[in-house]
Design a protein around this motif. Structure first.
Motif, PDB file in Angstrom:
ATOM      1  N   LEU A   1     -46.809  61.688  47.811  1.00 42.60           N
ATOM      2  CA  LEU A   1     -46.176  60.599  48.551  1.00 42.60           C
ATOM      3  C   LEU A   1     -44.713  60.402  48.164  1.00 42.60           C
ATOM      4  CD1 LEU A   1     -47.146  58.669  50.725  1.00 42.60           C
ATOM      5  CD2 LEU A   1     -47.517  56.954  48.974  1.00 42.60           C
ATOM      6  N   ASP A   2     -44.370  60.622  46.908  1.00 44.22           N
ATOM      7  CA  ASP A   2     -42.990  60.410  46.480  1.00 44.22           C
ATOM      8  C   ASP A   2     -42.046  61.384  47.179  1.00 44.22           C
ATOM      9  OD1 ASP A   2     -43.793  58.372  44.819  1.00 44.22           O
ATOM     10  OD2 ASP A   2     -43.937  59.637  43.038  1.00 44.22           O
ATOM     11  N   GLY A   3     -42.477  62.641  47.311  1.00 45.45           N
ATOM     12  CA  GLY A   3     -41.634  63.616  48.003  1.00 45.45           C
ATOM     13  C   GLY A   3     -41.432  63.267  49.467  1.00 45.45           C
ATOM     14  N   LEU A   4     -42.491  62.804  50.120  1.00 39.73           N
ATOM     15  CA  LEU A   4     -42.368  62.411  51.520  1.00 39.73           C
ATOM     16  C   LEU A   4     -41.495  61.166  51.668  1.00 39.73           C
ATOM     17  CD1 LEU A   4     -46.043  62.986  52.697  1.00 39.73           C
ATOM     18  CD2 LEU A   4     -44.044  64.343  53.308  1.00 39.73           C
ATOM     19  N   ALA A   5     -41.612  60.227  50.741  1.00 34.21           N
ATOM     20  CA  ALA A   5     -40.749  59.046  50.792  1.00 34.21           C
ATOM     21  C   ALA A   5     -39.294  59.421  50.592  1.00 34.21           C
ATOM     22  CB  ALA A   5     -41.194  58.029  49.737  1.00 34.21           C
ATOM     23  N   ALA A   6     -39.042  60.398  49.703  1.00 40.03           N
ATOM     24  CA  ALA A   6     -37.666  60.869  49.506  1.00 40.03           C
ATOM     25  C   ALA A   6     -37.117  61.499  50.772  1.00 40.03           C
ATOM     26  CB  ALA A   6     -37.626  61.865  48.349  1.00 40.03           C
ATOM     27  N   LEU A   7     -37.968  62.203  51.510  1.00 38.09           N
ATOM     28  CA  LEU A   7     -37.534  62.768  52.787  1.00 38.09           C
ATOM     29  C   LEU A   7     -37.248  61.663  53.793  1.00 38.09           C
ATOM     30  CD1 LEU A   7     -37.181  65.143  54.820  1.00 38.09           C
ATOM     31  CD2 LEU A   7     -39.633  64.947  55.276  1.00 38.09           C
ATOM     32  N   ALA A   8     -38.140  60.674  53.869  1.00 35.87           N
ATOM     33  CA  ALA A   8     -37.972  59.619  54.868  1.00 35.87           C
ATOM     34  C   ALA A   8     -36.729  58.771  54.602  1.00 35.87           C
ATOM     35  CB  ALA A   8     -39.218  58.730  54.898  1.00 35.87           C
ATOM     36  N   GLU A   9     -36.402  58.529  53.335  1.00 36.43           N
ATOM     37  CA  GLU A   9     -35.258  57.661  53.044  1.00 36.43           C
ATOM     38  C   GLU A   9     -33.934  58.321  53.393  1.00 36.43           C
ATOM     39  OE1 GLU A   9     -34.659  58.593  48.261  1.00 36.43           O
ATOM     40  OE2 GLU A   9     -35.492  56.699  48.944  1.00 36.43           O
ATOM     41  N   ARG A  10     -33.948  59.623  53.657  1.00 40.69           N
ATOM     42  CA  ARG A  10     -32.742  60.288  54.140  1.00 40.69           C
ATOM     43  C   ARG A  10     -32.426  59.893  55.580  1.00 40.69           C
ATOM     44  NH1 ARG A  10     -29.644  63.186  50.351  1.00 40.69           N
ATOM     45  NH2 ARG A  10     -31.050  63.771  48.647  1.00 40.69           N
ATOM     46  N   PHE A  11     -33.426  59.382  56.295  1.00 40.85           N
ATOM     47  CA  PHE A  11     -33.250  59.098  57.710  1.00 40.85           C
ATOM     48  C   PHE A  11     -33.346  57.617  58.050  1.00 40.85           C
ATOM     49  CE2 PHE A  11     -35.196  63.320  57.270  1.00 40.85           C
ATOM     50  CZ  PHE A  11     -34.267  64.101  57.932  1.00 40.85           C
ATOM     51  N   THR A  12     -34.046  56.836  57.241  1.00 37.68           N
ATOM     52  CA  THR A  12     -34.275  55.447  57.601  1.00 37.68           C
ATOM     53  C   THR A  12     -34.475  54.612  56.346  1.00 37.68           C
ATOM     54  OG1 THR A  12     -35.754  53.912  58.758  1.00 37.68           O
ATOM     55  CG2 THR A  12     -36.727  55.926  57.911  1.00 37.68           C
ATOM     56  N   THR A  13     -34.045  53.350  56.413  1.00 36.89           N
ATOM     57  CA  THR A  13     -34.256  52.438  55.293  1.00 36.89           C
ATOM     58  C   THR A  13     -35.686  51.907  55.242  1.00 36.89           C
ATOM     59  OG1 THR A  13     -33.427  50.610  56.655  1.00 36.89           O
ATOM     60  CG2 THR A  13     -31.844  51.726  55.240  1.00 36.89           C
ATOM     61  N   ARG A  14     -36.513  52.219  56.240  1.00 37.94           N
ATOM     62  CA  ARG A  14     -37.904  51.773  56.228  1.00 37.94           C
ATOM     63  C   ARG A  14     -38.750  52.551  55.230  1.00 37.94           C
ATOM     64  NH1 ARG A  14     -40.962  49.825  61.470  1.00 37.94           N
ATOM     65  NH2 ARG A  14     -41.873  48.584  59.785  1.00 37.94           N
TER      66      ARG A  14
END
Length: 881
Positions: free
Chosen positions: A425-438
């Motif tokens: 989950l941490d890796g996916l969250a790191a990917l998501a935070e590159r695109f959105t603050t959510r």
């Protein structure tokens, strides 16, 4: 044993009843107290409350089936579960293979669902989230997606709009905050007093802004973001009421925000508009063309996005009619609105949907592989199933047994999948935070756990219904010794169909991963236009109140350059207005005039402007193509000069740009072009270089400076020297964003690299599962045809002919799967069209490479059982007939 059991209860309960219960159990059971005894004790207490006779929990489960439908069902399920567990213990290889496969498939889908749920599916964590819109003012004629709004325009839309009951503004600036342990550079969101009320956000501690805070002469106040409060002040609620110095004024902290996604940017603190020295200055509030503010609106109850669009278009039309000079027809100014929820996730949506489709495909492969394993195991259990049927077991009873077994496996696999999901989950969250603050909302909560449980139950039910059961007509043959060795072609055809599906989906996944890997390779080959080796960068954002005059900031820059040039190991030193590719630069564009160029009926040049000092281009490694660099003599009172990049020269100045003059003030002042530098990737590796103009810092003082140092040794070894040089000039001046140019370029590549890694990992996992499935089906087929192969070889068939026959059988499945997978790959490429770079979404090289890899892996998977078939001893095979 009881002491361990009691630890699950609250401390007060243990203190009040623990010793008494322990004494009672030892009086009844003595030293033989066990888990079973504890279960009987609790069961008898329950029976006593229900008014029933006491007994043993195990005895209740073994009660005859005549004692009640509910108890009978529970008893049968319990017996089926115990029988299933005994079977798994007798065949641990099968159980471990299924559990591992299910854990990977369910875990990957659960992790991706947690991201998609938090980012795309959940409503915004604002009370007024569904009614919030983002107002945009594009200048289509100039090719600008959003020029922002001026304060006068914000006021016009606030008073004239009928579809919006709140219109608020936002912009962000860095300021220096004094009063803590050390000076801090804080990113500050400057907002309307009603900003948080419009969003429906209430303070976690203290309050947010009120209308009185935005009145002229009001005391400056601050609201801290939750992240900044936790990071700097360790969550101390006593921070509310403390004062800090910013811009030579005392600011009172009046509140702390709750944890929430910040949009459109992440800020440390927030202030009202009247506290900002720029927003409340003499120029910005009174110039209609001084745009740049981000504006949000809240729909009135009952208003829709479509009605808001029409309302905003009407207001924009009135403003264009009243102020034609501020809205030139050639620029094509429009005003539109977009739902804030869509804008928050616009950049993340394509990547997340592509990953979600990938994990869904992976789950299908997992289910197909587990179904193959289950069917293979069922073939070996045909004799057992036939005996059960002969003894009176109905088909429904056998299905219940298989369902119980598969549900146990699926639920256990789902539980292990939650561990896999938490790990990734941490890796996916790191990917998501590159695109959105959510991305801050991503977590394994009740919704995600329910999804995992539902997926596990669905998988268990699906797998329990897939395998075919023996028919009563085949009982005689199944009861014979060796039943299953000559099973019919039905199970083989079913397993072959599952393998074809696995190959097809694996091919689609390999295609998607190949597209991302080739895109990443293309991005890595992009020429950035500068040399990233051994270069240190740092940000020195001067305090506005101390360096508001250009002479002071210029003097600071000159003094800092002198100190930096004296550092041992420094080869070249310069100061610029931005660092390419760092994502923090906000391009400032200018409309220009070129001397001698006709204006009527022709497009006018527009370029981004940046500042530099002598030595900047050498420190950055940006080649000078024509003319000369600026020198120490190019400062007031000498005439101003400018350099342009290759793109601007090619588009607007022609083959001989040196000496041509530009004006940014309508022809009042003309600046000659003295040099042309190479294009650089300023705003992204995937974006074409913009038209740029470079002005010496001495003529265009800039408080927000980027220090560039090219060194002989490791650049980070100079970090301490850079900080000390700044501290000697101003002890209260913070230095931030210290990193190497190599780190900056690596950060620019991190989103596509992480996406390619995830897709590649899923594709390799699918490839491995598919290869195992192919090998298992071919091995099972060889086992079914052992006698046939023995007869063929006894009649003179060569081992090589048997080898080719088995390989041909496996490769036929692979070829059919590739043909079907081509359709899936084409569909997936449409989803990934916005993610690829430098290649077509239907790149034939990628498709051919994926087919080649899958064919090679499939051939290797078929080779092992094929060689085993070729080594069959005819005499042994014939004796077993």
């Amino acid at each position: 044993m009881l002491r361990v059991f009691l630890r699950a209860y609250p401390k007060k309960f243990r203190e009040r009843h623990g010793e008494e219960l322990l004494r009672l159990c030892h009086e009844v059971y003595g030293d033989g107290f066990s888990v079973g005894a504890m279960g009987d004790l609790l069961w008898n207490g329950l029976m006593e409350r229900l008014g029933r006779a006491p007994g043993s929990f195990g005895e209740w489960l073994e009660r005859p089936v005549r004692e009640g439908r509910g108890e009978r069902l529970v008893g049968m399920v319990w017996n089926d579960a115990r029988h299933a567990v005994r079977g798994f213990r007798a065949n641990p290889g099968f159980a471990c293979a299924v559990l591992l496969t299910l854990a990977l498939g369910i875990g990957a889908n659960t992790a991706l669902f947690s991201v998609v749920d938090a980012v795309l599916l959940r409503p915004l964590p604002y009370a007024n989230g569904p009614r919030l819109v983002h107002l945009l003012q594009p200048a289509q004629g100039a090719g600008v997606e959003d020029v922002g709004f001026s304060p006068l325009e914000v006021q016009d839309y606030r008073t004239q709009s009928r579809a919006l009951d709140a219109v608020v503004e936002y912009h962000s600036m860095p300021f220096t905050l004094l009063g803590g342990a050390e000076a801090q550079r804080v990113q500050t969101g400057v907002v309307s007093a009603g900003f948080f009320d419009a969003f429906g956000v209430r303070a976690l501690h203290g309050r947010t802004f009120v209308p009185a805070d935005e009145e002229q002469g009001a005391m400056p106040v601050l609201v801290l973001s939750f992240e900044y409060w936790q990071r700097v002040y360790r969550g101390d609620p006593g921070i509310v009421g403390k004062s800090f110095t910013m811009n030579d004024r005392s600011h009172l902290v009046v509140g702390v925000l709750p944890p929430m996604p910040q949009y459109p940017g992440v800020n440390d603190v927030y202030m009202p508009t009247t506290a900002c020295p720029f927003r409340n200055g003499a120029h910005w509030p009174h110039d209609r063309t001084a745009r740049g503010l981000t504006v949000f609106g809240r729909l009135r109850p009952g208003a829709s996005l479509q009605s808001a669009q029409a309302d905003l278009a009407a207001v924009a039309s009135r403003l264009r009619g009243e102020y034609p000079a501020a809205y030139p027809a050639s620029e094509g100014y429009q005003t539109r609105a977009a739902l804030l929820r869509d804008e928050l996730t616009r950049h993340a949506r394509p990547t997340l949907l592509a990953l979600l489709a990938t994990t869904a495909f992976l789950l299908v492969i997992v289910c197909a592989n587990v179904a193959n394993l289950t069917m293979a195991r069922l073939v070996r259990r045909e004799h057992e199933m036939a005996v059960r049927t002969a003894l009176g077991a109905t088909r429904a009873r056998l299905v219940q047994q298989l369902l119980t077994e598969n549900l146990i496996l699926a639920l256990a696999g789902g539980a292990l999948g939650l561990l896999v999901a938490r790990w990734g989950l941490d890796g996916l969250a790191a990917l998501a935070e590159r695109f959105t603050t959510r991305a801050t909302e991503i977590r394994l909560d009740g919704r995600v756990l329910a999804f995992a449980a539902g997926m596990s139950l669905f998988t268990g039910l699906l797998l329990g219904c897939l395998p075919a059961l023996p028919r009563r007509a085949s009982l005689a043959s199944d009861l014979k010794e060796g039943a299953g060795a000559t099973a019919g072609h039905g199970p083989l055809r079913a397993r072959s169909a599952l393998i074809v599906a696995q190959v097809a989906i694996s091919f689609a996944l390999l295609t998607g991963a190949g597209l991302m890997l080739r895109s990443l390779f293309k991005l890595q080959q992009v020429a950035v236009g500068f040399d990233v080796g051994n270069v240190l960068t740092a940000r020195v954002d001067l305090n506005w109140t101390r360096y508001r005059e250009g002479e002071k900031s210029g003097a600071f820059a000159d003094a800092l350059l002198r100190k930096l040039r004296e550092m041992p190991g420094a080869l070249a030193v310069g100061i610029g207005g931005s660092v390419p590719l760092d994502g923090n630069s906000n391009p400032f564009g200018l409309n220009l005039r070129i001397e001698g160029r006709a204006e009527e009926g022709t497009a006018q040049p527009h370029a981004e402007i940046d500042t530099f000092t002598p030595g900047y281009f050498r420190a950055m490694g940006i080649p000078l193509l024509l003319g000369r660099d600026a020198g120490e003599a190019d400062r007031p009172p000498a005439p101003q000069v400018a350099l342009v990049n290759q793109s601007f020269a090619r588009h607007w100045l022609g083959p001989d740009p040196i000496g041509k003059r530009l004006s940014a003030d309508g022809g009042k002042t003309w600046v000659p072009v003295v040099g042309v530098v190479a294009d650089i990737k300023q705003h992204g590796l995937e974006k074409e270089p913009a038209d740029e103009i470079w002005s010496p810092l001495a003529f265009s003082p800039n408080r927000d400076m980027r220090v560039i140092v090219r060194s002989r040794a490791a650049p980070l070894s100079l970090e301490r020297a850079v900080r000390e040089a700044v501290r000697e000039l101003d002890p209260d001046q913070p230095v931030t964003e210290v990193k190497t140019l190599e780190q900056v370029r690596a950060d620019a590549l991190s989103p596509p690299r992480l996406t390619a890694f995830l897709l590649g990992a899923f594709a390799l996992l699918a490839l491995g599962i598919t290869a195992a499935g192919i090998g298992g089906v071919i091995a099972w087929s060889v086992g079914q045809r052992t006698q046939e192969i023995g007869i063929r070889m006894a009649l003179g068939a060569e081992p090589s002919a048997v080898l080719r026959m088995i390989l041909r059988q496996g490769m036929a499945l692979i070829a059919l799967g590739l043909a079907l997978g081509l359709l899936g790959g084409l569909a997936l490429s449409r989803v990934m069209a916005g993610l690829v770079f430098g290649i077509a979404a239907r790149d034939p090289v990628t498709f051919l490479a994926g087919a080649a890899v899958l064919t090679a892996v499939g051939a290797l998977a078929c080779l092992v059982p094929a060689r085993r078939a070729a080594e069959v001893d005819p005499m042994i095979a014939l004796r077993s007939a």
